[in-house]
Motif scaffolding. Sequence first.
Motif, PDB file in Angstrom:
ATOM      1  N   GLN A 289       0.824  -1.219   0.000  1.00  0.00           N
ATOM      2  CA  GLN A 289       0.000   0.000   0.000  1.00  0.00           C
ATOM      3  C   GLN A 289       0.855   1.264   0.000  1.00  0.00           C
ATOM      4  O   GLN A 289       0.492   2.245  -0.625  1.00  0.00           O
ATOM      5  N   THR A 290       1.970   1.231   0.704  1.00  0.00           N
ATOM      6  CA  THR A 290       2.812   2.424   0.800  1.00  0.00           C
ATOM      7  C   THR A 290       3.440   2.796  -0.537  1.00  0.00           C
ATOM      8  O   THR A 290       3.810   3.955  -0.737  1.00  0.00           O
ATOM      9  N   ASP A 291       3.572   1.845  -1.459  1.00  0.00           N
ATOM     10  CA  ASP A 291       4.189   2.114  -2.756  1.00  0.00           C
ATOM     11  C   ASP A 291       3.166   2.386  -3.861  1.00  0.00           C
ATOM     12  O   ASP A 291       3.555   2.697  -4.994  1.00  0.00           O
ATOM     13  N   LEU A 292       1.887   2.265  -3.562  1.00  0.00           N
ATOM     14  CA  LEU A 292       0.866   2.483  -4.589  1.00  0.00           C
ATOM     15  C   LEU A 292       0.888   3.887  -5.180  1.00  0.00           C
ATOM     16  O   LEU A 292       0.793   4.033  -6.406  1.00  0.00           O
ATOM     17  N   PRO A 293       1.007   4.950  -4.366  1.00  0.00           N
ATOM     18  CA  PRO A 293       1.041   6.290  -4.981  1.00  0.00           C
ATOM     19  C   PRO A 293       2.204   6.455  -5.960  1.00  0.00           C
ATOM     20  O   PRO A 293       2.047   7.088  -7.016  1.00  0.00           O
ATOM     21  N   ASP A 294       3.358   5.870  -5.659  1.00  0.00           N
ATOM     22  CA  ASP A 294       4.482   5.947  -6.586  1.00  0.00           C
ATOM     23  C   ASP A 294       4.164   5.217  -7.885  1.00  0.00           C
ATOM     24  O   ASP A 294       4.531   5.674  -8.967  1.00  0.00           O
ATOM     25  N   GLY A 295       3.495   4.081  -7.775  1.00  0.00           N
ATOM     26  CA  GLY A 295       3.114   3.338  -8.971  1.00  0.00           C
ATOM     27  C   GLY A 295       2.155   4.120  -9.845  1.00  0.00           C
ATOM     28  O   GLY A 295       2.285   4.137 -11.073  1.00  0.00           O
ATOM     29  N   VAL A 296       1.186   4.770  -9.221  1.00  0.00           N
ATOM     30  CA  VAL A 296       0.229   5.590  -9.982  1.00  0.00           C
ATOM     31  C   VAL A 296       0.973   6.718 -10.685  1.00  0.00           C
ATOM     32  O   VAL A 296       0.716   7.013 -11.859  1.00  0.00           O
ATOM     33  N   GLN A 297       1.931   7.331  -9.992  1.00  0.00           N
ATOM     34  CA  GLN A 297       2.706   8.420 -10.607  1.00  0.00           C
ATOM     35  C   GLN A 297       3.518   7.905 -11.789  1.00  0.00           C
ATOM     36  O   GLN A 297       3.663   8.594 -12.796  1.00  0.00           O
ATOM     37  N   GLN A 298       4.059   6.703 -11.675  1.00  0.00           N
ATOM     38  CA  GLN A 298       4.814   6.127 -12.787  1.00  0.00           C
ATOM     39  C   GLN A 298       3.934   5.930 -14.014  1.00  0.00           C
ATOM     40  O   GLN A 298       4.356   6.193 -15.137  1.00  0.00           O
ATOM     41  N   VAL A 299       2.714   5.476 -13.797  1.00  0.00           N
ATOM     42  CA  VAL A 299       1.792   5.294 -14.924  1.00  0.00           C
ATOM     43  C   VAL A 299       1.468   6.649 -15.555  1.00  0.00           C
ATOM     44  O   VAL A 299       1.467   6.797 -16.781  1.00  0.00           O
ATOM     45  N   ARG A 300       1.208   7.654 -14.716  1.00  0.00           N
ATOM     46  CA  ARG A 300       0.957   9.010 -15.232  1.00  0.00           C
ATOM     47  C   ARG A 300       2.134   9.488 -16.075  1.00  0.00           C
ATOM     48  O   ARG A 300       1.965  10.032 -17.157  1.00  0.00           O
ATOM     49  N   LEU A 301       3.326   9.293 -15.542  1.00  0.00           N
ATOM     50  CA  LEU A 301       4.531   9.729 -16.234  1.00  0.00           C
ATOM     51  C   LEU A 301       4.662   9.047 -17.590  1.00  0.00           C
ATOM     52  O   LEU A 301       4.955   9.691 -18.596  1.00  0.00           O
ATOM     53  N   ARG A 302       4.425   7.768 -17.634  1.00  0.00           N
ATOM     54  CA  ARG A 302       4.537   7.040 -18.907  1.00  0.00           C
ATOM     55  C   ARG A 302       3.490   7.517 -19.907  1.00  0.00           C
ATOM     56  O   ARG A 302       3.763   7.611 -21.105  1.00  0.00           O
ATOM     57  N   LEU A 303       2.306   7.831 -19.412  1.00  0.00           N
ATOM     58  CA  LEU A 303       1.259   8.345 -20.293  1.00  0.00           C
ATOM     59  C   LEU A 303       1.657   9.718 -20.837  1.00  0.00           C
ATOM     60  O   LEU A 303       1.497   9.989 -22.029  1.00  0.00           O
ATOM     61  N   LEU A 304       2.195  10.564 -19.983  1.00  0.00           N
ATOM     62  CA  LEU A 304       2.642  11.889 -20.425  1.00  0.00           C
ATOM     63  C   LEU A 304       3.835  11.793 -21.375  1.00  0.00           C
ATOM     64  O   LEU A 304       3.927  12.541 -22.351  1.00  0.00           O
TER      65      LEU A 304
END
Length: 178
Positions: free
Chosen positions: A40-55
Amino acid sequence: MLRGRIRRGRQAYGAAEDDPLDAAQERRVRAVLALGGVPQTDLPDGVQQVRLRLLERAASGQDAPRDVSAWVAVVASNLAMDWHRAKRRQERLGERLAALRPAEPPADEETRLLSLAVARGLDGLPDAQRQVVVLRFYADLPVRSIAEQLGVPEGTVKSRLHTAVRVLRARLHEDEVV
């Protein structure tokens, strides 16, 4: 020009101006990561990585995926696999370092307490500092070798070592261990 392309890319991806992921896509990413075993503690980082890849995809001028929700789910799944690979690599490194450590005779209580305090202090260091301390003092590598292996200048290794040792020393004094 790049800003315009990113802006057009975001619009092509069907996302809001500020966030390339809508709420449903973000929930899907979190669910895929969580089901993939990411803590759970790493989920926000994972979401940010997906955002970054999309951008990054939009900024490079690539067309939007046909189904953005499916694309982000696949990217999240790949990130979860990467997380597990990195964890296994870290565990193997720890095992190799432990195997390098010579067998020591049973220590007295004071030495055990000091070892435990140092281990706790190492856990509290940032990853980069902990890494150079372990490589320098536990694996007994010279600064030059550490710098070569990590791909950083020797000065960076020395700086990280200096800062880490200073922090460890302060913690040991604070805990009244030394």
